[in-house]
Motif scaffolding. Structure first.
Motif, PDB file in Angstrom:
ATOM      1  N   ARG A  31      -1.509   1.711  -3.716  1.00  0.00           N
ATOM      2  CA  ARG A  31      -2.826   1.159  -3.402  1.00  0.00           C
ATOM      3  C   ARG A  31      -2.744   0.167  -2.246  1.00  0.00           C
ATOM      4  O   ARG A  31      -3.598   0.140  -1.354  1.00  0.00           O
ATOM      5  CB  ARG A  31      -3.421   0.479  -4.639  1.00  0.00           C
ATOM      6  CG  ARG A  31      -4.043   1.454  -5.625  1.00  0.00           C
ATOM      7  CD  ARG A  31      -4.858   0.763  -6.694  1.00  0.00           C
ATOM      8  NE  ARG A  31      -4.017   0.015  -7.625  1.00  0.00           N
ATOM      9  CZ  ARG A  31      -3.928  -1.306  -7.676  1.00  0.00           C
ATOM     10  NH1 ARG A  31      -4.615  -2.051  -6.812  1.00  0.00           N
ATOM     11  NH2 ARG A  31      -3.151  -1.890  -8.561  1.00  0.00           N
ATOM     12  N   LEU A  32      -1.702  -0.672  -2.270  1.00  0.00           N
ATOM     13  CA  LEU A  32      -1.505  -1.641  -1.195  1.00  0.00           C
ATOM     14  C   LEU A  32      -1.345  -0.941   0.150  1.00  0.00           C
ATOM     15  O   LEU A  32      -1.978  -1.317   1.148  1.00  0.00           O
ATOM     16  CB  LEU A  32      -0.265  -2.481  -1.496  1.00  0.00           C
ATOM     17  CG  LEU A  32       0.228  -3.395  -0.368  1.00  0.00           C
ATOM     18  CD1 LEU A  32      -0.696  -4.589  -0.220  1.00  0.00           C
ATOM     19  CD2 LEU A  32       1.668  -3.839  -0.633  1.00  0.00           C
ATOM     20  N   LEU A  33      -0.509   0.084   0.187  1.00  0.00           N
ATOM     21  CA  LEU A  33      -0.204   0.752   1.453  1.00  0.00           C
ATOM     22  C   LEU A  33      -1.370   1.611   1.931  1.00  0.00           C
ATOM     23  O   LEU A  33      -1.654   1.669   3.130  1.00  0.00           O
ATOM     24  CB  LEU A  33       1.066   1.578   1.296  1.00  0.00           C
ATOM     25  CG  LEU A  33       2.322   0.742   0.993  1.00  0.00           C
ATOM     26  CD1 LEU A  33       3.519   1.649   0.714  1.00  0.00           C
ATOM     27  CD2 LEU A  33       2.638  -0.211   2.138  1.00  0.00           C
ATOM     28  N   ARG A  34      -2.064   2.246   1.028  1.00  0.00           N
ATOM     29  CA  ARG A  34      -3.227   3.045   1.432  1.00  0.00           C
ATOM     30  C   ARG A  34      -4.345   2.158   1.958  1.00  0.00           C
ATOM     31  O   ARG A  34      -5.054   2.526   2.903  1.00  0.00           O
ATOM     32  CB  ARG A  34      -3.705   3.895   0.252  1.00  0.00           C
ATOM     33  CG  ARG A  34      -2.761   5.042  -0.073  1.00  0.00           C
ATOM     34  CD  ARG A  34      -3.075   5.699  -1.398  1.00  0.00           C
ATOM     35  NE  ARG A  34      -2.083   6.715  -1.735  1.00  0.00           N
ATOM     36  CZ  ARG A  34      -1.764   7.076  -2.978  1.00  0.00           C
ATOM     37  NH1 ARG A  34      -2.393   6.504  -4.013  1.00  0.00           N
ATOM     38  NH2 ARG A  34      -0.846   7.993  -3.187  1.00  0.00           N
ATOM     39  N   ALA A  35      -4.505   0.983   1.366  1.00  0.00           N
ATOM     40  CA  ALA A  35      -5.528   0.055   1.849  1.00  0.00           C
ATOM     41  C   ALA A  35      -5.246  -0.393   3.279  1.00  0.00           C
ATOM     42  O   ALA A  35      -6.176  -0.689   4.040  1.00  0.00           O
ATOM     43  CB  ALA A  35      -5.609  -1.161   0.929  1.00  0.00           C
ATOM     44  N   ALA A  36      -3.955  -0.423   3.659  1.00  0.00           N
ATOM     45  CA  ALA A  36      -3.581  -0.799   5.023  1.00  0.00           C
ATOM     46  C   ALA A  36      -3.782   0.342   6.011  1.00  0.00           C
ATOM     47  O   ALA A  36      -3.753   0.108   7.224  1.00  0.00           O
ATOM     48  CB  ALA A  36      -2.124  -1.250   5.053  1.00  0.00           C
ATOM     49  N   GLY A  37      -3.946   1.570   5.507  1.00  0.00           N
ATOM     50  CA  GLY A  37      -4.160   2.715   6.400  1.00  0.00           C
ATOM     51  C   GLY A  37      -3.090   3.777   6.331  1.00  0.00           C
ATOM     52  O   GLY A  37      -3.134   4.758   7.067  1.00  0.00           O
ATOM     53  N   PHE A  38      -2.101   3.613   5.444  1.00  0.00           N
ATOM     54  CA  PHE A  38      -1.024   4.595   5.303  1.00  0.00           C
ATOM     55  C   PHE A  38      -1.462   5.776   4.449  1.00  0.00           C
ATOM     56  O   PHE A  38      -2.303   5.648   3.553  1.00  0.00           O
ATOM     57  CB  PHE A  38       0.187   3.965   4.618  1.00  0.00           C
ATOM     58  CG  PHE A  38       1.043   3.097   5.489  1.00  0.00           C
ATOM     59  CD1 PHE A  38       1.971   3.649   6.354  1.00  0.00           C
ATOM     60  CD2 PHE A  38       0.940   1.714   5.418  1.00  0.00           C
ATOM     61  CE1 PHE A  38       2.780   2.856   7.139  1.00  0.00           C
ATOM     62  CE2 PHE A  38       1.750   0.902   6.200  1.00  0.00           C
ATOM     63  CZ  PHE A  38       2.667   1.471   7.064  1.00  0.00           C
ATOM     64  N   ASP A  39      -0.841   6.923   4.700  1.00  0.00           N
ATOM     65  CA  ASP A  39      -0.786   8.011   3.729  1.00  0.00           C
ATOM     66  C   ASP A  39       0.484   7.771   2.905  1.00  0.00           C
ATOM     67  O   ASP A  39       1.580   7.714   3.464  1.00  0.00           O
ATOM     68  CB  ASP A  39      -0.699   9.370   4.421  1.00  0.00           C
ATOM     69  CG  ASP A  39      -1.940   9.681   5.248  1.00  0.00           C
ATOM     70  OD1 ASP A  39      -3.029   9.238   4.856  1.00  0.00           O
ATOM     71  OD2 ASP A  39      -1.801  10.346   6.286  1.00  0.00           O
ATOM     72  N   CYS A  40       0.353   7.604   1.604  1.00  0.00           N
ATOM     73  CA  CYS A  40       1.493   7.177   0.787  1.00  0.00           C
ATOM     74  C   CYS A  40       1.700   8.119  -0.380  1.00  0.00           C
ATOM     75  O   CYS A  40       0.742   8.573  -1.015  1.00  0.00           O
ATOM     76  CB  CYS A  40       1.256   5.752   0.269  1.00  0.00           C
ATOM     77  SG  CYS A  40       2.630   5.087  -0.711  1.00  0.00           S
ATOM     78  N   GLU A  41       2.965   8.399  -0.667  1.00  0.00           N
ATOM     79  CA  GLU A  41       3.305   9.213  -1.824  1.00  0.00           C
ATOM     80  C   GLU A  41       4.570   8.679  -2.483  1.00  0.00           C
ATOM     81  O   GLU A  41       5.437   8.088  -1.842  1.00  0.00           O
ATOM     82  CB  GLU A  41       3.511  10.668  -1.420  1.00  0.00           C
ATOM     83  CG  GLU A  41       4.616  10.886  -0.408  1.00  0.00           C
ATOM     84  CD  GLU A  41       4.730  12.343   0.015  1.00  0.00           C
ATOM     85  OE1 GLU A  41       4.576  13.228  -0.854  1.00  0.00           O
ATOM     86  OE2 GLU A  41       4.974  12.592   1.203  1.00  0.00           O
ATOM     87  N   GLU A  42       4.650   8.862  -3.783  1.00  0.00           N
ATOM     88  CA  GLU A  42       5.864   8.542  -4.527  1.00  0.00           C
ATOM     89  C   GLU A  42       6.862   9.675  -4.334  1.00  0.00           C
ATOM     90  O   GLU A  42       6.516  10.845  -4.488  1.00  0.00           O
ATOM     91  CB  GLU A  42       5.544   8.352  -6.008  1.00  0.00           C
ATOM     92  CG  GLU A  42       6.746   7.989  -6.861  1.00  0.00           C
ATOM     93  CD  GLU A  42       6.395   7.787  -8.317  1.00  0.00           C
ATOM     94  OE1 GLU A  42       7.137   8.302  -9.185  1.00  0.00           O
ATOM     95  OE2 GLU A  42       5.366   7.131  -8.602  1.00  0.00           O
TER      96      GLU A  42
END
Length: 226
Positions: A194-205
């Motif tokens: 959530r933190l990284l997506r809010a910054a604009g990243f596409d994020c996956e575990e």
């Protein structure tokens, strides 16, 4: 297990007299830092991060919160043709890191906070973070995520590992302790994505596993959109 922060009441309560949390928690513990992190499984985590990154030649790599530089050096060893930089606010830790690269080229260390990086926009292809995020106070984490996004090139990736993710009491004693640890609360569940997506990243575990002495460690890949 590289730690960095601005000093806040939480870290003042721990007896920290700096405006950052020293690499080993206290300056006096620094001589034991590399041994401690090895015992806690840091090298295994570093190997996983580097494997997941699949580093390409002739790229630029940054590690934030590098401590004594073990992961930074490992990244250079894995991709000798890369230009690699490690940053940390702890000058004593960086002095030890410098000794590890004496006589080598294409790798260096700089003193910096991850939430205020001294690099131009779109400077790096990869950024690494290992066991650092949970030591930051909550108000600093969005600034860190924004800075990492800024210095990555479009399509560049952040590879991050930390205590967190879907921790449960069934993961063992260390995880049960982390569930009660205020440092780790922001890393629980989907806190990091959530933190990284809010910054604009596409994020996956990418992966998750239990490490005996630290509990559940979860790996993330966050990409700056092209």
């Amino acid at each position: 297990m590289e730690y960095m922060t601005k000093n806040t009441p939480l870290h003042q309560a721990m007896g920290n007299r700096h405006d950052y949390l020293p690499a080993a928690g206290r300056d006096a513990m620094l001589p034991f830092y590399d041994l401690l992190t090895r015992l806690l499984g840091a090298r295994r985590v570093h190997r996983s991060l580097i494997r997941q990154a699949d580093l390409a030649p002739d790229t630029r790599i940054l590690e934030i919160g590098c401590g004594t530089g073990t992961l930074t050096v490992a990244a250079k060893d894995a991709q000798p043709r890369a230009d690699v930089i490690g940053t940390d606010p702890d000058p004593l830790a960086l002095a030890r890191a410098e000794r590890k690269i004496r006589g080598r080229t294409g790798i260096r260390f700089e003193r910096a906070y991850a939430q205020d990086l001294p690099f131009p926009d779109s400077s790096f292809d990869y950024v690494f973070s290992s066991f650092m995020l949970h030591h930051l106070d909550p108000e600093l984490k969005p600034a860190l995520a924004a800075e990492v996004l800024r210095v990555l090139r479009p399509g560049g990736r952040l590879h991050l590992a930390d205590v967190g993710g879907n921790i449960s009491a069934a993961d063992g004693y260390a995880s049960r302790r982390m569930l009660k640890n205020p440092h780790a609360s922001g890393n629980l569940g989907d806190g990091i994505p959530r933190l990284l997506r809010a910054a604009g990243f596409d994020c996956e575990e990418v992966d998750s596993g239990v490490y005996r002495h630290v509990g559940r460690v979860t790996f993330y890949r966050a990409t700056r959109p092209a």
